[in-house]
Design a protein around this motif. Structure first.
Motif, PDB file in Angstrom:
ATOM      1  N   ASN A 100       0.818  -1.211   0.000  1.00 20.17           N
ATOM      2  CA  ASN A 100       0.000   0.000   0.000  1.00 20.17           C
ATOM      3  C   ASN A 100       0.853   1.263   0.000  1.00 20.17           C
ATOM      4  N   LEU A 101       2.082   1.146   0.485  1.00 17.46           N
ATOM      5  CA  LEU A 101       2.960   2.307   0.512  1.00 17.46           C
ATOM      6  C   LEU A 101       3.201   2.834  -0.905  1.00 17.46           C
ATOM      7  N   VAL A 102       3.292   1.929  -1.867  1.00 12.92           N
ATOM      8  CA  VAL A 102       3.453   2.333  -3.272  1.00 12.92           C
ATOM      9  C   VAL A 102       2.252   3.157  -3.716  1.00 12.92           C
ATOM     10  N   LEU A 103       1.060   2.725  -3.347  1.00 12.16           N
ATOM     11  CA  LEU A 103      -0.152   3.446  -3.738  1.00 12.16           C
ATOM     12  C   LEU A 103      -0.232   4.807  -3.058  1.00 12.16           C
ATOM     13  N   TRP A 104       0.167   4.875  -1.793  1.00 11.71           N
ATOM     14  CA  TRP A 104       0.128   6.136  -1.060  1.00 11.71           C
ATOM     15  C   TRP A 104       1.110   7.143  -1.667  1.00 11.71           C
ATOM     16  N   LEU A 105       2.260   6.671  -2.106  1.00 13.28           N
ATOM     17  CA  LEU A 105       3.293   7.574  -2.613  1.00 13.28           C
ATOM     18  C   LEU A 105       3.171   7.856  -4.104  1.00 13.28           C
ATOM     19  N   ALA A 106       2.508   6.993  -4.848  1.00  8.41           N
ATOM     20  CA  ALA A 106       2.435   7.143  -6.304  1.00  8.41           C
ATOM     21  C   ALA A 106       1.761   8.447  -6.718  1.00  8.41           C
ATOM     22  N   GLY A 107       0.685   8.821  -6.078  1.00 14.35           N
ATOM     23  CA  GLY A 107      -0.034  10.040  -6.450  1.00 14.35           C
ATOM     24  C   GLY A 107       0.829  11.287  -6.333  1.00 14.35           C
ATOM     25  N   PRO A 108       1.391  11.559  -5.143  1.00 13.85           N
ATOM     26  CA  PRO A 108       2.241  12.751  -5.032  1.00 13.85           C
ATOM     27  C   PRO A 108       3.463  12.706  -5.942  1.00 13.85           C
ATOM     28  N   ILE A 109       4.067  11.537  -6.110  1.00 10.96           N
ATOM     29  CA  ILE A 109       5.251  11.436  -6.981  1.00 10.96           C
ATOM     30  C   ILE A 109       4.877  11.746  -8.422  1.00 10.96           C
ATOM     31  N   LEU A 110       3.772  11.200  -8.898  1.00  8.82           N
ATOM     32  CA  LEU A 110       3.336  11.471 -10.272  1.00  8.82           C
ATOM     33  C   LEU A 110       2.949  12.938 -10.461  1.00  8.82           C
ATOM     34  N   LEU A 111       2.329  13.540  -9.450  1.00  5.35           N
ATOM     35  CA  LEU A 111       1.978  14.949  -9.545  1.00  5.35           C
ATOM     36  C   LEU A 111       3.232  15.815  -9.649  1.00  5.35           C
ATOM     37  N   LEU A 112       4.204  15.557  -8.777  1.00  3.73           N
ATOM     38  CA  LEU A 112       5.447  16.340  -8.821  1.00  3.73           C
ATOM     39  C   LEU A 112       6.202  16.111 -10.127  1.00  3.73           C
ATOM     40  N   SER A 113       6.215  14.874 -10.619  1.00  2.00           N
ATOM     41  CA  SER A 113       6.873  14.585 -11.902  1.00  2.00           C
ATOM     42  C   SER A 113       6.200  15.339 -13.040  1.00  2.00           C
ATOM     43  N   GLY A 114       4.881  15.342 -13.056  1.00  2.00           N
ATOM     44  CA  GLY A 114       4.145  16.056 -14.099  1.00  2.00           C
ATOM     45  C   GLY A 114       4.408  17.550 -14.059  1.00  2.00           C
ATOM     46  N   LEU A 115       4.438  18.115 -12.855  1.00  2.00           N
ATOM     47  CA  LEU A 115       4.735  19.544 -12.734  1.00  2.00           C
ATOM     48  C   LEU A 115       6.156  19.850 -13.202  1.00  2.00           C
ATOM     49  N   GLY A 116       7.104  18.962 -12.877  1.00  2.00           N
ATOM     50  CA  GLY A 116       8.489  19.152 -13.324  1.00  2.00           C
ATOM     51  C   GLY A 116       8.608  19.100 -14.836  1.00  2.00           C
ATOM     52  N   ILE A 117       7.953  18.136 -15.450  1.00  2.00           N
ATOM     53  CA  ILE A 117       7.981  18.007 -16.914  1.00  2.00           C
ATOM     54  C   ILE A 117       7.330  19.231 -17.563  1.00  2.00           C
ATOM     55  N   ALA A 118       6.210  19.684 -17.005  1.00  2.00           N
ATOM     56  CA  ALA A 118       5.543  20.871 -17.557  1.00  2.00           C
ATOM     57  C   ALA A 118       6.441  22.102 -17.448  1.00  2.00           C
ATOM     58  N   ALA A 119       7.118  22.256 -16.302  1.00  2.00           N
ATOM     59  CA  ALA A 119       8.009  23.410 -16.125  1.00  2.00           C
ATOM     60  C   ALA A 119       9.165  23.359 -17.120  1.00  2.00           C
ATOM     61  N   LEU A 120       9.770  22.190 -17.307  1.00  2.00           N
ATOM     62  CA  LEU A 120      10.871  22.061 -18.264  1.00  2.00           C
ATOM     63  C   LEU A 120      10.410  22.332 -19.692  1.00  2.00           C
ATOM     64  N   THR A 121       9.244  21.846 -20.039  1.00  2.00           N
ATOM     65  CA  THR A 121       8.712  22.054 -21.382  1.00  2.00           C
ATOM     66  C   THR A 121       8.451  23.529 -21.636  1.00  2.00           C
ATOM     67  N   LEU A 122       7.858  24.209 -20.657  1.00  2.00           N
ATOM     68  CA  LEU A 122       7.589  25.638 -20.829  1.00  2.00           C
ATOM     69  C   LEU A 122       8.872  26.455 -20.871  1.00  2.00           C
ATOM     70  N   ARG A 123       9.863  26.044 -20.127  1.00  2.00           N
ATOM     71  CA  ARG A 123      11.137  26.768 -20.105  1.00  2.00           C
ATOM     72  C   ARG A 123      11.854  26.639 -21.455  1.00  2.00           C
ATOM     73  N   ARG A 124      11.738  25.476 -22.086  1.00  2.00           N
ATOM     74  CA  ARG A 124      12.419  25.248 -23.371  1.00  2.00           C
ATOM     75  C   ARG A 124      11.712  25.912 -24.535  1.00  2.00           C
TER      76      ARG A 124
END
Length: 146
Positions: A100-124
């Motif tokens: 269950n720890l994977v499920l608890w952590l997957a949401g925040p990790i995916l959200l932060l990853s998506g925000l990071g990818i969006a920031a890099l894409t906009l910066r480029r």
């Protein structure tokens, strides 16, 4: 008309899911049973506690909990028995350990990853500021003069 609607809402209430023949004679044991069944998920009615559900399997689970309590099990032993039998899915509030720890952590990790990818894409995506060629300037002048 109002009274009819109120009566129908009252009759449809899940508060009467526990049938009178399920209730234990000892009020202390019954209170323990209600405490346990309030945190167990009905395996048929998603996100509804066993205590609130009218499903047949919910009745069976309520009866199993009461049998365990009458047999002398503690609340923890009864909960563990239910988890062993149905898996952690039966818990309305799953634990934050093991798989269950994977499920608890997957949401925040995916959200932060998506925000990071969006920031890099906009910066480029910087706009190009190359000067206009002579032909482009002439065409722009013609368009503006029209």
């Amino acid at each position: 008309m109002r009274k009819l609607i109120l009566l129908l809402a009252f009759l449809a209430s899940p508060a009467f899911a526990v049938q009178p023949d399920e209730i234990l004679a000892d009020p202390v044991q019954e209170a323990r049973a209600r405490e346990i069944t309030a945190v167990l998920r009905c395996v048929v009615c998603r996100n509804e506690s066993v205590d609130d559900s009218n499903a047949e399997i919910a009745r069976d689970i309520r009866l199993m909990v009461r049998e365990r309590i009458v047999a002398g099990d503690t609340n923890e032993e009864t909960m563990q028995y239910m988890v062993d039998r149905f898996g952690e899915y039966i818990l309305l509030n799953p634990t934050t350990s093991g798989s269950n720890l994977v499920l608890w952590l997957a949401g925040p990790i995916l959200l932060l990853s998506g925000l990071g990818i969006a920031a890099l894409t906009l910066r480029r995506r910087r706009p190009t500021t190359e000067p206009l060629s002579d032909d482009e300037e002439a065409r722009l002048a013609r368009i503006l003069n029209e």
